[in-house]
Each structure stands twice: as C-alpha cells, then as structure tokens.
Design a protein around this motif. Structure first.
Motif: not given
Length: 247
Positions: A148-170
């Motif tokens: 369960d904890h590992i799933k939670l950590f990977y959930l946050y990694q997925s959220l970071f992947d999404y948010f970190d790739n929103i604003l980039n002109p390239l």
C-alpha cells in the motif's frame, strides 16, 4: 511559472505511510475521516488521545495535515501560527534516514504551499527544486514498506510526472504523452481499497480534470465520490458544484 509551481505543490500534501497493523489502520483511518469531514477539534482530540497507538511517523503526517486544513479553512492568525509551529517541528527533524526523508518531503510541500499563499514566488521556486531533488533520492523498494505504501509513493510519482510536464514550449508531443500515461496511472489508484490512496487519487484527478484538462464531467465523478465519502467537507462540495456547473 506561478501556475506551474502551484499545481506542483498540490499533490504532495498527504503523503502517508500505509503499512499499518489492524489496530493502527483503524485509528489512522478514523482520524483521517475526521480531518476530511472538517471535524478538526474531534480529530485533534482523537489524535492526541490515541498517539500511543500510532507510530510517530503517522502522528507527524496526520498532525501537519490536520493543522494545514485548519489553517486553510479558518484563515485565522491563530491557526496560521499553530501550523507554522508544527511545520517547524518537522523541519528540525533529522532527514538522513529513508523514512525521515519522506517526512522532510511532506514538510517541504506544505511549506511551499504556505509560501505561495503569501505570494513568495522566489521562495516557492527554491522549494520546488528541493522537492524534485528529494523525490529522486527516495527509493521505496529500500524502505521495506507494505504494498500500500509503495502504491502511494508511485501515485505521487505519477502526479509529479503529470504536473512537471504541463508548461514547456518544447517537445510538446512528448510532454503530452507523459501526461496521458500519468493520468491513466492516477485513475487506476482511484479504485484502490486503501482509503488514503483512493481519496488522494480522486481529489487530485478531479482537480486535474476540472482545472487543467477542462473535462469537468470526469472531474465530477471524482468529486461525487469524495462528497459521498466525506459529506461534511465543504471544499469537496464546492468542487462538486463547480464541476456540475461547468459540465
């Protein structure tokens, strides 16, 4: 830039270890339910009374989460000061061990959100960089935590992947594909049996669909689930109304 930092700050607020014993999961879920039903006085009372049945890690997480939401909902100077006291106590903890790194990660996320509320953009930028660095340093496979904890950590990694790739002109197409894959993973976590994992996944997925993807119908499904789960949460109720109006 401010928008990017703000949305990146949102997803780190509730990182909670979920490798519970049966007794501990009952107590932690009870307190979690009280917090998210905005029954802060009762949540604080139960948290203090049951502290001996909760690992110090869980106590710290629930305590900062409780005082963050009290601060957000009340807006009073007293609650703001109390939140900063709790935050400072976490900041002073040693962060060398893997478990304490997660506590430090959570502390940084709350700190960044607080700085954004004060429009301290420079401070928020520095905190975002520190958060990104510590995310790369944490290896959940080395923590010997539950699934369960590992799933939670990977959930946050997925959220970071999404948010970190929103604003980039390239590399826009590449960024879009990363976001799409991350959204699929986050959606999977909304169906988890674990209360904390599924609640966080529904909340952030709903916010993403409502405010970023401009798909309020999908966001509405998440907020409807949350309001049924936490009927006294006024924030979730407002998000549900907002998604209904925009659908």
């Amino acid at each position: 830039m401010m928008k990017r930092i703000l949305i990146l700050s949102l997803f780190l607020t509730g990182l909670v270890k979920t490798g519970f014993s049966n007794t501990e999961i009952t107590v932690v879920n009870s307190i979690f339910n009280l917090i998210y039903n905005q029954q802060f006085g009762r949540a604080d009372s139960v948290l203090q009374r049951q502290s001996e049945h909760i690992d110090s890690f869980y106590f710290d997480i629930l305590n900062v989460d409780l005082h963050w939401w009290k601060h957000v909902c009340s807006g009073t100077e007293t609650d703001s000061r109390q939140f900063l006291i709790v935050l400072k106590s976490l900041e002073n903890q040693q962060k060398d061990s893997p478990g304490n790194k997660i506590i430090h990660l959570v502390m940084l996320s709350y700190k960044m959100r607080f700085e954004l509320k004060r429009y301290n953009i420079f401070g928020a930028v520095l905190l975002r960089s520190e958060i990104k660095k510590i995310l790369t340093e944490i290896n959940p496979l080395e923590l010997n935590y539950s699934d369960d904890h590992i799933k939670l950590f990977y959930l946050y990694q997925s959220l970071f992947d999404y948010f970190d790739n929103i604003l980039n002109p390239l590399l826009r197409e590449s960024k879009r594909e990363i976001r799409s894959n991350a959204l699929n993973r986050i959606e999977d976590y909304t169906n988890e049996n674990n209360l904390i994992v599924s609640t966080l996944a529904n909340y952030f997925l709903g916010k993403i669909y409502l405010n970023i993807e401009k798909n309020p119908q999908k966001g509405n499904l998440c907020f409807r689930e949350l309001t049924e789960r936490f009927p006294r949460n006024e924030i979730f109720s407002e998000l549900l109304k907002d998604s209904e109006l925009k659908s």
